[in-house]
Design an enzyme around this catalytic site. Sequence first.
Site, mmCIF file in Angstrom:
data_model
loop_
_atom_site.group_PDB
_atom_site.id
_atom_site.type_symbol
_atom_site.label_atom_id
_atom_site.label_comp_id
_atom_site.label_asym_id
_atom_site.label_seq_id
_atom_site.Cartn_x
_atom_site.Cartn_y
_atom_site.Cartn_z
ATOM 1 N N TYR A 241 27.551 29.787 -17.969
ATOM 2 C CA TYR A 241 27.198 29.194 -16.670
ATOM 3 C C TYR A 241 28.450 28.638 -15.987
ATOM 4 O O TYR A 241 28.713 28.908 -14.812
ATOM 5 C CB TYR A 241 26.163 28.091 -16.891
ATOM 6 C CG TYR A 241 25.634 27.457 -15.624
ATOM 7 C CD1 TYR A 241 24.569 28.039 -14.932
ATOM 8 C CD2 TYR A 241 26.170 26.273 -15.124
ATOM 9 C CE1 TYR A 241 24.066 27.464 -13.769
ATOM 10 C CE2 TYR A 241 25.678 25.692 -13.962
ATOM 11 C CZ TYR A 241 24.622 26.287 -13.290
ATOM 12 O OH TYR A 241 24.136 25.706 -12.144
ATOM 13 N N SER B 142 28.023 25.016 -8.197
ATOM 14 C CA SER B 142 27.552 23.884 -9.007
ATOM 15 C C SER B 142 28.746 22.959 -9.237
ATOM 16 O O SER B 142 29.903 23.407 -9.130
ATOM 17 C CB SER B 142 27.067 24.406 -10.365
ATOM 18 O OG SER B 142 27.008 23.367 -11.317
HETATM 19 P P1 NAD Z 1 15.349 27.400 -10.015
HETATM 20 O O1 NAD Z 1 15.185 27.894 -11.399
HETATM 21 O O2 NAD Z 1 14.199 26.719 -9.352
HETATM 22 O O3 NAD Z 1 15.805 28.589 -9.030
HETATM 23 C C1 NAD Z 1 16.438 29.755 -9.427
HETATM 24 C C2 NAD Z 1 15.716 30.923 -8.759
HETATM 25 O O4 NAD Z 1 16.444 32.124 -9.007
HETATM 26 C C3 NAD Z 1 14.299 31.135 -9.311
HETATM 27 O O5 NAD Z 1 13.373 31.225 -8.233
HETATM 28 C C4 NAD Z 1 14.388 32.467 -10.043
HETATM 29 O O6 NAD Z 1 13.182 33.219 -9.997
HETATM 30 C C5 NAD Z 1 15.499 33.150 -9.282
HETATM 31 N N1 NAD Z 1 16.142 34.227 -10.041
HETATM 32 C C6 NAD Z 1 16.545 34.208 -11.338
HETATM 33 N N2 NAD Z 1 17.073 35.395 -11.675
HETATM 34 C C7 NAD Z 1 16.996 36.183 -10.562
HETATM 35 C C8 NAD Z 1 17.360 37.522 -10.275
HETATM 36 N N3 NAD Z 1 17.929 38.316 -11.206
HETATM 37 N N4 NAD Z 1 17.120 38.009 -9.025
HETATM 38 C C9 NAD Z 1 16.550 37.229 -8.069
HETATM 39 N N5 NAD Z 1 16.186 35.949 -8.298
HETATM 40 C C10 NAD Z 1 16.409 35.449 -9.525
HETATM 41 O O7 NAD Z 1 16.608 26.448 -10.041
HETATM 42 P P2 NAD Z 1 17.463 25.798 -8.857
HETATM 43 O O8 NAD Z 1 17.948 24.519 -9.380
HETATM 44 O O9 NAD Z 1 16.736 25.818 -7.574
HETATM 45 O O10 NAD Z 1 18.702 26.793 -8.824
HETATM 46 C C11 NAD Z 1 19.160 27.422 -7.626
HETATM 47 C C12 NAD Z 1 20.683 27.542 -7.678
HETATM 48 O O11 NAD Z 1 21.241 26.230 -7.667
HETATM 49 C C13 NAD Z 1 21.221 28.224 -8.933
HETATM 50 O O12 NAD Z 1 22.309 29.068 -8.580
HETATM 51 C C14 NAD Z 1 21.715 27.063 -9.773
HETATM 52 O O13 NAD Z 1 22.751 27.418 -10.650
HETATM 53 C C15 NAD Z 1 22.207 26.127 -8.679
HETATM 54 N N6 NAD Z 1 22.349 24.733 -9.106
HETATM 55 C C16 NAD Z 1 21.276 23.987 -9.459
HETATM 56 C C17 NAD Z 1 21.462 22.667 -9.864
HETATM 57 C C18 NAD Z 1 20.323 21.779 -10.272
HETATM 58 O O14 NAD Z 1 20.583 20.684 -10.811
HETATM 59 N N7 NAD Z 1 19.079 22.149 -10.031
HETATM 60 C C19 NAD Z 1 22.749 22.138 -9.916
HETATM 61 C C20 NAD Z 1 23.822 22.933 -9.557
HETATM 62 C C21 NAD Z 1 23.619 24.237 -9.148
#
Ligand code: NAD
Length: 263
Positions: free
Chosen positions: A160, A147
Amino acid sequence: MYPDLNGKTVIITGAATGIGKACALRFGQEKANVVINYHSEKQVKETDEMINEIKKSGGNAISVQGDVTKEDDIKQLIKKATEEFGSLHIMINNAGIENEVPSHELSLEDWNKVISTNLTGQFLGCREALDYFLNHDIQGAIINMSSVHEIIPWPHFVHYAASKGGIKLMTQTLALEYAPKKIRINSIAPGAINTPINAEKFADPKQREGVLKLIPMGYIGEPEEIAATAVWLASNQASYVTGLTLIADGGMTLYPGFQAGKG
Ligand code: NAD
């Protein structure tokens, strides 16, 4: 398109939603064998639809339930992937969670939950994929979903930010350690992306406006824009790239406060 991804096997954790889902569908378009890891039984309908979509676009896919914080679940994930598709070439450690709490009120339970999902979960995914690659002489690729908060401090999200800062040095350390084996390990650092993790925040016009002010390119990113960086990093086009954090953030890390010659 990246023809060398055709027929490769990729595991994506937390792939039922958001960035993981977009990656799964994009690897499907590249005609890869996609292993969709999902967390909750409530996500089965979504993953079934994804499997159909991936097959229609020329790829192949299975879904495997598992919790990335559990060693046995990660081992099972690799076992099922390799039993189904014969091998593993790409591991994408994407699953992640966050919650907002002022740091002086953050419980140890919440701290541990975020660290064990975001950092330990990604470590377990790296370790098991590396073990498989080494035992099968595969010059595989690992991508960790970091991130912009591996760089930008984030009050109320200390767990985080600590997890993503940890991913940065974990990625670099593993990249250095396994470079002689030609195993490439990189991270992607998304900025603000339109996914369920942000749904509540972006539904509130005031909060959305506040986020937009932090993005020089002036829009919230789409998960497909992150998936586009993942397929490149996994492909032979990135054959000499390891230990990189690829930032995809519309300029968020470029100190937007200094735009227009301020400062
Ligand atoms: P999201 O909530 O749609 O996806 C996260 C996924 O992880 C979900 O499907 C959830 O069910 C799964 N998950 C949670 N705990 C789990 C576990 N213990 N075992 C297996 N799966 C698990 O959100 P996203 O934005 O798609 O996030 C995906 C990644 O991207 C994350 O690591 C997040 O930190 C990172 N990220 C997202 C953003 C953003 O703005 N969306 C920015 C920077 C980083």
